[in-house]
Enzyme design. Structure first.
Site, mmCIF file in Angstrom:
data_model
loop_
_atom_site.group_PDB
_atom_site.id
_atom_site.type_symbol
_atom_site.label_atom_id
_atom_site.label_comp_id
_atom_site.label_asym_id
_atom_site.label_seq_id
_atom_site.Cartn_x
_atom_site.Cartn_y
_atom_site.Cartn_z
ATOM 1 N N GLU A 99 0.816 -1.207 0.000
ATOM 2 C CA GLU A 99 0.000 0.000 0.000
ATOM 3 C C GLU A 99 0.854 1.262 0.000
ATOM 4 O OE1 GLU A 99 -3.744 1.775 2.656
ATOM 5 O OE2 GLU A 99 -2.577 0.061 3.371
ATOM 6 N N GLU B 262 -13.131 1.872 4.443
ATOM 7 C CA GLU B 262 -12.129 2.106 5.484
ATOM 8 C C GLU B 262 -12.068 3.606 5.780
ATOM 9 O OE1 GLU B 262 -7.533 0.702 6.344
ATOM 10 O OE2 GLU B 262 -7.953 2.070 4.694
#
Length: 265
Positions: free
Chosen positions: A142, A240
């Site tokens: 990420e 998220e």
């Protein structure tokens, strides 16, 4: 669109093991957990089974990263610690049948050491990919914006593409967090998703700049969800975000999905 609730950020009005039922009641069929290691595998498995949920993503343990440290995955000299983190992660993956594992690159606070940290990260990422491939698990990594995490080693799309290009493992893909990339990228995240959907292993979202639910910031989620739905991306999409009120009262963004699909009809 396959939606997953991130239980590390949503339904936090309740203890972690009680969030599974809340997610199911809110209409989710899958969950993701950033770091599930505070709970026993058996307890998580019980909650998944009771509520007929899939756990679709967890992170590899990241050491001191969330407390402001460098983490594990890119730090020279911490290879043994990272290997131990992979073993711990593996036990959760095999028992819970998880098919996506995210490796957080971590921070490099000394720019003169960037190449050393980057080469360490690539080796560790390859090690993770090799370990998980026999299980059919995709390893993601990420990029995180440097406003929230100064010094984060990987912080834009091109850097993620470069890492993928240099690896020989076909089960390594980027984790595309819309919030982080909208803060860092010059351009439209919808266009990036449309162009690179087949290189993305997992998508997560929150609005910009406050990381709240869609509709609380600047992003056009009708267009973003449309881009996801009609791109070559086939995975789960994780909610998220930091709810601005009780989580159940922040789910009106689901109507953006209906609207985005209607745009094509």
């Amino acid at each position: 669109m396959k939606l997953a609730a991130n239980l590390s950020m949503l339904f936090t009005e309740q203890p972690l093991l009680e969030r599974f039922s809340a997610a199911k009641a809110a209409g989710f069929n899958a969950v993701e957990i950033q770091f599930p290691y505070v709970e026993r595998i058996a307890d998580i498995k019980t909650q998944l089974n009771i509520h007929d949920l899939k756990c679709v993503l967890i992170n590899v343990p990241a050491g001191d990263l969330m407390e402001g440290g460098e983490g594990l995955a890119s730090v020279p000299g911490k290879e043994a610690e990272f290997a131990a983190a992979l073993v711990e992660c593996l036990s959760y993956v095999t028992s819970l049948r998880i098919k996506r594992v995210n490796v957080l690159p971590g921070r490099c606070m000394d720019e003169s050491k960037r190449e050393l940290y980057l080469s360490t990260f690539k080796r560790n990422l390859d090690t993770a990919a090799q370990m998980f491939k026999p299980l059919g698990v995709t390893v993601t990594f990420e990029a995180i914006n440097t406003f929230d995490m100064p010094g984060f080693l990987i912080h834009n799309v091109q850097q993620m593409l470069d890492v993928i290009e240099e690896s020989d493992h076909d089960n390594i893909k980027m984790q595309f967090d819309i919030y982080h990339m909208a803060r860092m990228e010059e351009g439209d995240v919808s266009a990036i998703i449309s162009r690179l959907g087949n290189k993305i292993g997992h998508i997560q979202f929150a609005d910009v700049p406050g990381r709240g639910e869609p509709g609380t910031g600047e992003l056009d989620f009708k267009s973003i969800f449309y881009a996801i739905e009609y791109s070559s991306y086939e995975g789960w999409v994780g909610a998220e975000y930091k709810p601005t009120k009780y989580t159940e009262d922040t789910l009106r963004w689901k109507q953006f999905i209906t609207s985005s699909i209607a745009m094509c009809s």
